[in-house]
Design a protein around this motif. Structure first.
Motif, PDB file in Angstrom:
ATOM      1  N   ALA A 117       0.625  -0.999   0.102  1.00 18.86           N
ATOM      2  CA  ALA A 117       0.048  -0.105  -0.039  1.00 18.86           C
ATOM      3  C   ALA A 117       0.605   1.690   0.335  1.00 18.86           C
ATOM      4  O   ALA A 117       0.878   2.669  -0.646  1.00 18.86           O
ATOM      5  N   GLU A 118       2.162   1.439   0.388  1.00 19.81           N
ATOM      6  CA  GLU A 118       2.842   2.450   0.679  1.00 19.81           C
ATOM      7  C   GLU A 118       3.688   3.060  -0.206  1.00 19.81           C
ATOM      8  O   GLU A 118       3.897   3.474  -1.180  1.00 19.81           O
ATOM      9  N   ILE A 119       4.230   1.740  -1.066  1.00 20.88           N
ATOM     10  CA  ILE A 119       4.803   1.350  -2.280  1.00 20.88           C
ATOM     11  C   ILE A 119       3.573   2.185  -3.409  1.00 20.88           C
ATOM     12  O   ILE A 119       3.887   2.932  -4.648  1.00 20.88           O
ATOM     13  N   LEU A 120       2.508   1.555  -3.556  1.00 24.25           N
ATOM     14  CA  LEU A 120       1.316   2.576  -4.185  1.00 24.25           C
ATOM     15  C   LEU A 120       0.826   2.964  -3.852  1.00 24.25           C
ATOM     16  O   LEU A 120      -0.486   3.304  -4.952  1.00 24.25           O
ATOM     17  N   VAL A 162       7.395  11.165  -3.178  1.00 24.99           N
ATOM     18  CA  VAL A 162       7.962  10.319  -2.667  1.00 24.99           C
ATOM     19  C   VAL A 162       7.689   9.353  -4.168  1.00 24.99           C
ATOM     20  O   VAL A 162       6.512   8.914  -4.391  1.00 24.99           O
ATOM     21  N   ASP A 163       8.620   8.234  -4.769  1.00 28.20           N
ATOM     22  CA  ASP A 163       8.547   7.039  -5.878  1.00 28.20           C
ATOM     23  C   ASP A 163       9.066   5.446  -5.296  1.00 28.20           C
ATOM     24  O   ASP A 163      10.224   5.569  -5.588  1.00 28.20           O
ATOM     25  N   TRP A 164       8.666   5.236  -4.590  1.00 27.23           N
ATOM     26  CA  TRP A 164       9.162   4.046  -3.975  1.00 27.23           C
ATOM     27  C   TRP A 164       8.880   2.417  -5.138  1.00 27.23           C
ATOM     28  O   TRP A 164       9.645   1.621  -4.379  1.00 27.23           O
ATOM     29  N   THR A 165       7.846   3.073  -6.112  1.00 22.66           N
ATOM     30  CA  THR A 165       8.297   1.292  -7.269  1.00 22.66           C
ATOM     31  C   THR A 165       9.482   1.178  -7.539  1.00 22.66           C
ATOM     32  O   THR A 165       9.576   0.396  -8.034  1.00 22.66           O
ATOM     33  N   GLU A 166      10.337   1.709  -8.091  1.00 23.21           N
ATOM     34  CA  GLU A 166      11.215   1.710  -8.754  1.00 23.21           C
ATOM     35  C   GLU A 166      12.788  -0.038  -7.440  1.00 23.21           C
ATOM     36  O   GLU A 166      12.583  -0.088  -7.816  1.00 23.21           O
ATOM     37  N   LYS A 167      12.027   1.580  -6.497  1.00 23.86           N
ATOM     38  CA  LYS A 167      13.954   0.707  -5.570  1.00 23.86           C
ATOM     39  C   LYS A 167      12.460  -0.914  -4.729  1.00 23.86           C
ATOM     40  O   LYS A 167      13.524  -1.602  -5.179  1.00 23.86           O
ATOM     41  N   LEU A 172       6.140  -5.455  -5.307  1.00 27.59           N
ATOM     42  CA  LEU A 172       4.901  -5.901  -5.800  1.00 27.59           C
ATOM     43  C   LEU A 172       4.773  -6.900  -6.176  1.00 27.59           C
ATOM     44  O   LEU A 172       3.158  -7.668  -6.771  1.00 27.59           O
ATOM     45  N   THR A 173       5.764  -7.770  -6.682  1.00 23.29           N
ATOM     46  CA  THR A 173       5.200  -9.238  -7.510  1.00 23.29           C
ATOM     47  C   THR A 173       5.187 -10.505  -6.350  1.00 23.29           C
ATOM     48  O   THR A 173       4.498 -11.344  -6.624  1.00 23.29           O
TER      49      THR A 173
END
Ligand SMILES: Nc1ncnc2c1ncn2[C@@H]1O[C@H](COP(=O)(O)OP(=O)(O)OP(=O)(O)O)[C@@H](O)[C@H]1O
Length: 177
Positions: A117-120, A162-167, A172-173
């Motif tokens: 949820a935090e990453i998204l 902030v954008d946590w998705t890349e790192k 998420l997988t």
């Protein structure tokens, strides 16, 4: 006036809300505690150890408090859904949130669900109206609260910092089992 302090569980909402509330003598409503104590829910989700909130009952509960309090702080990860006048979205590095929730003894499934949820950006995406987003990673509470006070005083708005998705894409997988 309703100030919502929202964000993923473990991000630091209660810690920040308490310091902010004490500084200005503002009443803080801990949403999770209020829902439990005043039975403002329709049912309990045993597996996830959480409550299905009755938002109508919760709204009435808040309205009653507002008869006596001009300003209130709504502390909780659904506070942004409670018609706030101003929403502070706290963010934090998912690894730190993971450590905090594991330390609390949350089940792996619940930890992963909250990290995802935090990453998204779930809380941020759900928030409406005046929003101010803060990355709390590695910062002490006083510093965070000072920034919040500054933002409220100057009616600052900011989001998408902030954008946590890349790192942290790998989280998420992973499947929530
Ligand atoms: N700025 C900070 N620096 C270091 N530790 C912090 C900070 N903010 C909070 N913590 C710690 O992180 C943990 C979670 O904080 P807190 O309970 O305030 O989070 P929360 O977002 O309210 O969580 P929940 O939504 O589950 O109630 C606590 O152990 C708290 O002491």
């Amino acid at each position: 006036m309703r100030i919502a302090i929202t964000g993923t569980p473990g991000v630091g909402k209660t810690t920040v809300s308490k310091v902010l509330g004490n500084k200005f003598g503002i009443k803080v409503i801990d949403i999770t505690e209020a829902v439990k104590k005043h039975k403002l829910y329709t049912e309990k989700d045993e597996e996830m150890d959480s409550y299905v909130i009755d938002f109508e009952k919760l709204e009435n509960f808040i309205k009653e408090i507002e008869e006596k309090e001009k300003v209130i702080i709504l502390d909780g990860h659904v506070s942004h859904l409670l018609n706030p006048d101003y929403t502070i979205v706290l963010r934090c590095n998912p690894e730190i949130i993971k450590e905090r929730l594991e330390k609390r003894g949350y089940k792996p499934k619940k930890v992963l669900e909250n990290i995802q949820a935090e990453i998204l950006d779930v809380c941020l995406c759900e928030s409406k109206g005046k929003i101010y987003e803060i990355d709390t990673t590695g910062r002490d509470v006083e510093d965070i609260v000072s920034e919040i006070i500054e933002a409220i005083k100057n009616k600052k708005e900011r989001k998408g910092i902030v954008d946590w998705t890349e790192k942290y894409f790998d989280y998420l997988t992973l499947e929530i089992r």
